[in-house]
Structure formats: structure tokens, C-alpha cells
Design an enzyme around this catalytic site. Structure first.
Site, PDB file in Angstrom:
ATOM      1  N   TYR A  33      39.934  61.963  61.582  1.00  0.00           N
ATOM      2  CA  TYR A  33      38.332  61.774  61.342  1.00  0.00           C
ATOM      3  C   TYR A  33      38.310  62.037  59.835  1.00  0.00           C
ATOM      4  CZ  TYR A  33      39.170  67.109  60.420  1.00  0.00           C
ATOM      5  OH  TYR A  33      39.408  68.316  59.695  1.00  0.00           O
ATOM      6  N   LYS A 150      44.895  63.332  58.170  1.00  0.00           N
ATOM      7  CA  LYS A 150      43.640  64.210  58.631  1.00  0.00           C
ATOM      8  C   LYS A 150      43.633  64.041  60.213  1.00  0.00           C
ATOM      9  CE  LYS A 150      38.963  65.280  57.112  1.00  0.00           C
ATOM     10  NZ  LYS A 150      39.218  66.905  57.096  1.00  0.00           N
ATOM     11  N   GLU A 182      47.122  76.176  51.940  1.00  0.00           N
ATOM     12  CA  GLU A 182      45.758  75.800  51.882  1.00  0.00           C
ATOM     13  C   GLU A 182      44.747  76.645  52.907  1.00  0.00           C
ATOM     14  OE1 GLU A 182      44.930  71.826  53.128  1.00  0.00           O
ATOM     15  OE2 GLU A 182      46.560  72.066  54.586  1.00  0.00           O
ATOM     16  N   LEU A 206      46.424  68.853  52.837  1.00  0.00           N
ATOM     17  CA  LEU A 206      45.415  67.548  52.855  1.00  0.00           C
ATOM     18  C   LEU A 206      44.925  67.467  51.529  1.00  0.00           C
ATOM     19  CD1 LEU A 206      44.098  65.796  54.999  1.00  0.00           C
ATOM     20  CD2 LEU A 206      41.923  67.144  54.459  1.00  0.00           C
TER      21      LEU A 206
HETATM   22  N1  PLP Z   1      42.442  71.263  53.823  1.00  0.00           N
HETATM   23  C1  PLP Z   1      42.238  71.307  55.187  1.00  0.00           C
HETATM   24  C2  PLP Z   1      43.213  71.744  56.073  1.00  0.00           C
HETATM   25  C3  PLP Z   1      40.815  70.516  55.743  1.00  0.00           C
HETATM   26  O1  PLP Z   1      40.749  70.697  57.001  1.00  0.00           O
HETATM   27  C4  PLP Z   1      40.003  70.201  54.518  1.00  0.00           C
HETATM   28  C5  PLP Z   1      38.864  69.701  55.080  1.00  0.00           C
HETATM   29  O2  PLP Z   1      38.651  69.500  56.286  1.00  0.00           O
HETATM   30  C6  PLP Z   1      40.323  70.256  53.248  1.00  0.00           C
HETATM   31  C7  PLP Z   1      41.706  70.869  52.683  1.00  0.00           C
HETATM   32  C8  PLP Z   1      39.310  69.583  52.312  1.00  0.00           C
HETATM   33  O3  PLP Z   1      39.293  68.537  52.400  1.00  0.00           O
HETATM   34  P1  PLP Z   1      37.946  67.685  51.760  1.00  0.00           P
HETATM   35  O4  PLP Z   1      37.628  68.243  50.186  1.00  0.00           O
HETATM   36  O5  PLP Z   1      38.506  65.995  51.593  1.00  0.00           O
HETATM   37  O6  PLP Z   1      36.880  67.897  52.681  1.00  0.00           O
END
Ligand code: PLP
Length: 286
Positions: A33, A150, A182, A206
Site C-alpha cells: 500500500y 510496505k 522506527e 521503511l
Molecule cells: N515507518 C513505518 C513503519 C510506516 O508505516 C511509515 C508510514 O506509513 C513510515 C515509516 C513513514 O513513511 P512515509 O514517510 O513514506 O509515510
């Protein structure tokens, strides 16, 4: 009022949109997603999200449901049809269904399922939560080893948010081998002596699209950035901390496991980065 959503080539009222019970997204969490925010009725950081989507699909050997150009048209059409000024577009691609349940992937001619819907979020930019800052707890990171993809396997992050809620907090940071990986749905940062510290990219986290932009803006603003591991103890002694994500932008963190950071208010680095990020995103929105 009912939203218009998109499912496999059709724009439909949300109550008429359906997906097979045999869909692998539903049965196996075999789906990826993206979430793209909307400011001033336009998509922000769209290219990054589409690039990451294609990477996730490739890593899982999953077919792309359409071209990146078609996907952009669908995003824009949904934003227009639902009158979204501030909010987000959720997109999900699953490996589809060949009409039964099996661990083995269906044949390669099985059509992926593509679903998109909007969420209206007035006040996304001028967020009261960002002015207050978030209180977080730390929990063990027990997720799988490919967090760079993701996927929709969000049960543990969801449980993490519930643990935070039960503790009277807003969110949780995940800790593995003593180091912060994270947040449940965001990347994590601490600030010490003016320096921004965040974990380097690997399969452990991520690769946030917001992270990439915020680190670029921080460097352009002559802020010092260090990409290295940090412990939760170090975080509790930091001057400031914050998270980044597509839907919450830059979110100050004011408390970790009951320990107030600095004077327990958002500090100066995170609010400044938030302002720069939102300004720059408005300028480059499409
Ligand atoms: N880390 C995780 C586990 C996430 O689920 C997300 C966003 O959904 C992020 C980091 C941040 O990523 P982004 O800045 O691309 O939304």
C-alpha cells in the site's frame, strides 16, 4: 456523505465496492500500500510514493495493476470527485484472487486487485496534535525482517498503537537489540546538541518518503544530520525528538516512557522542519 472509491477500473459509491473473499490481501496480507497526502487539493510527494510502490511490487514479485500515469489519473479523479482539500489517498494493490485459498501464489495471469479511497482530513497542516507534541512508549520490535517493503501486515503496529493508548500515550517506538528501529507508522529521530540523529536505511525500517524529503530540507537549512543507530536510553536524554510520515508530516515527540524531553514542549528543530516541509510540499504539489 458516501465517498466515491476506486476498485479495479471502476469508480463506485463506497457501499457498492466489493473485493472477493478469496483475495490474497484479505487471506494472506499479500498486498502492498501507499498513502499520499493532499494539501490545497493537490498530491504531495507523489513521485516518491509511486516509485516506492513499484519497488514493493518488484520485491514481492507482484504484477503492477496499471501504469504510473494511470495511477496518477485515478488519484486526481478521486481527489476531485470527493472534493478533498486536505486529506489523503490510500492505495492498495494485492496479488488478487484465483478463486480459492492456497499458500502457493496464483498463476501469473491472475489480475492484481487495485483499491483506492480518500480520507478527508481538514486541519492536516495546522494540526493541534503537532503543536502539543506526542507522548510515546517503547515496545519490542517483533515484526518480520523486510520492513522496507510496505506491506499491509499492520497487526503489530496496530497493537503497538493500542498499547500506547492503554498507557495514556499517542504512539509507540519499536526497539530491537536495544536500538530504536522506527515508530509504528513513522520514522524516528532524536535531536542532541542541534544534531538530528536517525537510523540509516536498511531492511529493518521503511524507507520513508517524508524522511527522504525532511533530511534533504534539513541539510539545505544547514542542520547537521547523522544517520546512525540510537538507543531508547539515548532518546530519553535527547533535547528533542520527532517522527515523520506522509500523513502526519513532522510530529514532535515530547515524552518517551514517561520521561519528558527538554522542557516537555515541542522544542525548536521539529516545529521548524515541519514548517519547511509543509511549505516545500505545497510548492511542489501536483
Ligand atoms: N515507518 C513505518 C513503519 C510506516 O508505516 C511509515 C508510514 O506509513 C513510515 C515509516 C513513514 O513513511 P512515509 O514517510 O513514506 O509515510
Amino acid at each position: 456523505m458516501s465517498r466515491t472509491v476506486y476498485v479495479n477500473g471502476q469508480y463506485l459509491p463506497e457501499e457498492d465496492a466489493t473485493v472477493s473473499i478469496f483475495d490474497r490481501g484479505f487471506l494472506m496480507a499479500d498486498a502492498v500500500y501507499e498513502v499520499t497526502s493532499v494539501l490545497d487539493g493537490k498530491l504531495i510527494a507523489y513521485d516518491g510514493h509511486v516509485e516506492r510502490l513499484w519497488r514493493s511490487l518488484k520485491e514481492l514479485d507482484m504484477a503492477a495493476p496499471c501504469t504510473p500515469e494511470e495511477l496518477l489519473d485515478i488519484h486526481r479523479e478521486l481527489v476531485a470527485r470527493n472534493g478533498i482539500v486536505e486529506g489523503l489517498v490510500y492505495l492498495q494493490v494485492s496479488r488478487g484472487s484465483d478463486g480459492d485459498r492456497d499458500f502457493v501464489f496464483p498463476s501469473s495471469d491472475t489480475k492484481p486487485t487495485l483499491v483506492l479511497f480518500t480520507q478527508n482530513k481538514p486541519g492536516l497542516a495546522d494540526s493541534p496534535a503537532a503543536k502539543k507534541g506526542a507522548k510515546i512508549i517503547s515496545i519490542d520490535d517483533i515484526r518480520w525482517g523486510r520492513r522496507d517493503i510496505k506491506t499491509v501486515q499492520l497487526l503489530y503496529p496496530s497493537m503497538g498503537k493500542m498499547m500506547a493508548k492503554a498507557a495514556g500515550c499517542d504512539d509507540a517506538w519499536l526497539v530491537e537489540d536495544g536500538h530504536v528501529t522506527e515508530g509504528t507508522s513513522n520514522n524516528a529521530y532524536i535531536v542532541k546538541g542541534g544534531k538530528i540523529i536517525t537510523r540509516p536505511l536498511s531492511n529493518d525500517i521503511l524507507h520513508g518518503i517524508t524522511r527522504e524529503a525532511v533530511l534533504r530540507f534539513a541539510a539545505e537549512a544547514q542542520m547537521e544530520v547523522e544517520e546512525r543507530l540510537f538507543t531508547i536510553e539515548e532518546a530519553k536524554e535527547a533535547d528533542e525528538a520527532f517522527t515523520t510520515s506522509a500523513s502526519a508530516f513532522v510530529m514532535p515527540v515530547v515524552e518517551i516512557d514517561g520521561v519528558a524531553l527538554g522542557d516537555g514542549t515541542p522544542g525548536s528543530v521539529a516545529p521548524r522542519l515541519r514548517e519547511i516541509y509543509i511549505d516545500e510540499m505545497r510548492k511542489s504539489a501536483i
